[in-house]
Design an enzyme around this catalytic site. Structure first.
Site, PDB file in Angstrom:
ATOM      1  CE1 TYR A 168     118.666  -8.911  42.196  1.00  0.00           C
ATOM      2  CE2 TYR A 168     117.283 -10.123  43.731  1.00  0.00           C
ATOM      3  CZ  TYR A 168     117.768  -8.927  43.253  1.00  0.00           C
ATOM      4  OH  TYR A 168     117.366  -7.761  43.829  1.00  0.00           O
ATOM      5  CE  LYS A 204     127.845   1.944  33.657  1.00  0.00           C
ATOM      6  NZ  LYS A 204     127.727   3.416  33.779  1.00  0.00           N
ATOM      7  CG  ASP A 243     125.179   5.769  34.387  1.00  0.00           C
ATOM      8  OD1 ASP A 243     124.544   5.390  33.379  1.00  0.00           O
ATOM      9  OD2 ASP A 243     126.390   6.063  34.352  1.00  0.00           O
ATOM     10  CG  ASP A 301     115.957  -4.870  43.810  1.00  0.00           C
ATOM     11  OD1 ASP A 301     114.802  -4.882  44.265  1.00  0.00           O
ATOM     12  OD2 ASP A 301     116.970  -4.836  44.536  1.00  0.00           O
ATOM     13  CG  ASP A 308     113.017  -0.226  46.434  1.00  0.00           C
ATOM     14  OD1 ASP A 308     112.138  -1.023  46.023  1.00  0.00           O
ATOM     15  OD2 ASP A 308     113.527  -0.307  47.568  1.00  0.00           O
TER      16      ASP A 308
END
Ligand code: IPM
Ligand code: MG
Length: 352
Positions: free
Chosen positions: A141, A191, A223, A247, A251
């Site tokens: 970001y 990751k 993942d 983020d 959700d």
């Protein structure tokens, strides 16, 4: 006690849900003899319309000078032009950075009465009580270089996933501290099989883990984590991860609770000033209808009382009132009911 709260109702349903959360705070103030002083400012699309900027310097300074900030939501189709110089979301990111709130706490609990609203089978939802700690002021970001150019005759876009060791360390330590008050387990999501930034992330997680041996540390690739969140979320307790992974995962996690409208968040930094907001967006499709679920924002005020003001009793009282309200069957449209935003808040306030 006396506290100054800046309200940033924002766009869409933001003003509707913030208005109800303020009524809850006023009820708490009179019942427990506190004084909450509110000042309202524009941020997001409404601020672009009035001042030509999604977050003005004055508004940021007012937020920095208050004890905490309550935000509704920002954004909407009106400000979605990809060519626009400013966007509502930029204001939110600048606010997070300007307040130095590097850790975003997103708790996900599933109320037994709302399990039917979750896409998962009830047996998978038993005991789900997750706290995602999302790094909030670094990563993709904010990293540089960032932008668009023409390179070798081709149009190019660049975002940079960048982390300094101290940025990882402070959010990791906060996650460990929060885990100490829970099940004493931290899952660090990264990751590391691909990204250099994730290898630094994991290295620091290990180091913080060595300094906090009473807490169990587990590493998981993002993942895998996104899959495990759906196949069986009960294993998760405190999950700490970088900005963009957080983020996306939050959700995903939010649908477990039946509706995004139920979930609160707190963004914290070194100081006691926090930024509190529901995790849902501005919901332009239902804005102005008075039917949005105010629960996520009301629960965010509970987090404000707990984390910024250290008023645990009052925070727990709000959470209990919400719990009883949902158990009693009070429902807005997102969870299959007919109550208006105001009526749902009334149900909660009446139980305070
Ligand atoms: C969130 C939102 C924001 C984010 C947007 C509105 C900038 O999706 O709070 O999760 O990506 O952080
Ligand atoms: Mg998001």
């Amino acid at each position: 006690m006396k506290f100054k709260i800046t309200l940033l109702p924002g766009d869409g349903i933001g003003p509707e849900v913030v208005a109800e959360a303020v009524r809850v705070l006023e009820t708490i103030a009179s019942k427990y003899k506190h004084s909450f002083q509110f000042q309202e400012r524009l941020m997001g699309g409404c601020s672009i319309d009035k001042y030509g900027s999604s977050l003005t310097d004055e508004t940021l300074a007012d937020c920095q000078a208050s004890d905490s900030v309550l935000l509704g939501a920002v954004g909407g189709p009106k400000w979605d032009d990809p060519k626009a110089k400013d966007r509502p979301e930029r204001g939110l990111l600048a606010l997070r950075k300007g307040l130095g709130v590097f850790a975003n706490l997103r708790p996900v609990k599933v109320h037994p009465a709302l399990m039917e609203w979750s896409p998962l089978k009830p047996e998978k939802l038993q005991g789900v009580d997750i706290l995602v700690v999302r790094e909030l002021t670094g990563g993709l970001y904010f990293g540089f270089p960032k932008g668009r150019d023409i390179k070798d005759g081709r149009e190019r876009a660049v975002d940079t996933l960048e982390y300094y060791d101290y940025e990882v360390k402070r959010v990791m330590e906060l996650a460990f501290n929060l885990a100490r008050g829970r099940k004493k387990k931290v899952t660090s999501v990264d990751k590391a099989n691909v990204l250099e930034s994730s290898r630094l992330w994991r290295q620091i997680a290990v180091k913080v883990g060595e300094a906090n041996k009473d807490i169990e540390l587990e590493h998981m690739l993002v993942d895998t984590a996104s899959m495990r969140l759906i196949t069986g979320p009960a294993w998760m307790d405190v999950v700490v991860t970088e900005n963009m992974f957080g983020d996306i995962l939050t959700d995903e996690a939010s649908v477990l609770a039946g509706s995004m409208g139920m979930l609160p968040s707190a963004s914290l930094g070194e100081s006691t000033i926090g930024l509190y907001e529901p995790i849902h967006g501005s919901a332009p499709d239902i804005a102005g209808k008075g039917i949005a679920n105010p629960t996520g924002t009301i629960l965010s005020t509970a987090m404000m009382l707990r984390h910024s003001f250290k008023l645990e009793t009052e925070a727990a009282a709000i959470e209990k009132a919400v719990d009883e309200t949902v158990t009693a069957g009070a429902r807005t449209a997102d969870i299959g009911g007919k109550l208006t935003t105001r009526q749902m808040a009334d149900e909660i306030i009446q139980r305070l």
